[in-house]
Design an enzyme around this catalytic site. Sequence first.
Site, mmCIF file in Angstrom:
data_model
loop_
_atom_site.group_PDB
_atom_site.id
_atom_site.type_symbol
_atom_site.label_atom_id
_atom_site.label_comp_id
_atom_site.label_asym_id
_atom_site.label_seq_id
_atom_site.Cartn_x
_atom_site.Cartn_y
_atom_site.Cartn_z
ATOM 1 C CG ASN A 10 -1.676 1.234 1.449
ATOM 2 O OD1 ASN A 10 -1.776 2.062 0.552
ATOM 3 N ND2 ASN A 10 -2.237 1.389 2.646
ATOM 4 C CE LYS A 12 -0.037 3.289 4.728
ATOM 5 N NZ LYS A 12 0.070 3.379 6.176
ATOM 6 C CG HIS A 96 -5.686 1.778 5.249
ATOM 7 N ND1 HIS A 96 -5.229 2.783 6.067
ATOM 8 C CD2 HIS A 96 -4.683 0.881 5.154
ATOM 9 C CE1 HIS A 96 -3.989 2.506 6.441
ATOM 10 N NE2 HIS A 96 -3.634 1.352 5.895
ATOM 11 C CD GLU A 98 -2.838 5.474 6.765
ATOM 12 O OE1 GLU A 98 -2.837 5.549 5.526
ATOM 13 O OE2 GLU A 98 -1.929 4.928 7.417
ATOM 14 C CD GLU A 168 -3.377 -2.756 7.361
ATOM 15 O OE1 GLU A 168 -2.244 -2.898 6.903
ATOM 16 O OE2 GLU A 168 -4.094 -1.777 7.109
ATOM 17 N N GLY A 174 2.530 1.985 10.871
ATOM 18 C CA GLY A 174 3.471 3.095 10.740
ATOM 19 C C GLY A 174 4.186 3.462 12.027
ATOM 20 C CB SER A 214 5.334 -2.148 11.933
ATOM 21 O OG SER A 214 4.943 -0.810 12.202
#
Length: 251
Positions: A10, A12, A96, A98, A168, A174, A214
């Site tokens: 991904n 992003k 996702h 985010e 996730e 991240g 991660s």
Amino acid sequence: MDRRPLIAGNWKMHTTAQEAQQLAASVVKAANSVPDRDVMIAPPYTALAAVSATLAGTGVILGAQNVHWEEQGAFTGEISAPMLKELGCGMAIIGHSERRHVFGETDGMINKRIKGAMQFGLIPVFCIGETLEQREAEQTMQVLEAQVRSGLDAVDLTDGSRIVVAYEPVWAIGTGKTASESQAQEAHGFIRNLLENIYEKNIAAQIRILYGGSVKPENVDILMQQNDIDGALVGGAALKAEMFERIICFH
Ligand code: PGA
């Protein structure tokens, strides 16, 4: 049940079209060396056409980072499944963290996006995961169950390979903090059981469940050895050619 592993990148909001093509070429090289697994990359929309040209004729799957549920219409800033299909996309990341936390996407919207994608033959990579507060309050499994049940509400499935789930944990994305392999397997096993309740056992057994958060060259092998971990959804490390090549070549 043998599920074909899937390593997904991904990207992003990173890479120009030119940078994306270079990175995609290195992914193709690595993917060619391990034909027993699937590899997907999801560049930003602006790089999809360029990357599609790089991936043409290779087995690497092109993915989008989101998709709207309608075919077309007055939805400024959104992209539809037929538009993505035209560019050669086979998958779309949906839900996702985010999108959920930065852009306020709800379970209801995510459910509509999943249905919209599937209606046009795009495979959703449906993301779920708990926050740190939820984990500390021991609500992880409840949160995952609610996300799965609402995301898959009225989603018919006769073939488990038509959808991918990605677990996730939000606190691992991240941050450099990875769930331990046993924490990840516990969540994946729980999700698999839940899918068995929603669909038939043989269909649940076909659904690939990816781990994300991660993932790095140092932890991919042990994660991939867990029974219910069928692949990885990789952010930061997917932007570094050497790191992602090593992740693709997990053993
Ligand atoms: P990360 O991101 O690998 O940088 O933690 C994963 C993701 O957001 O899908």
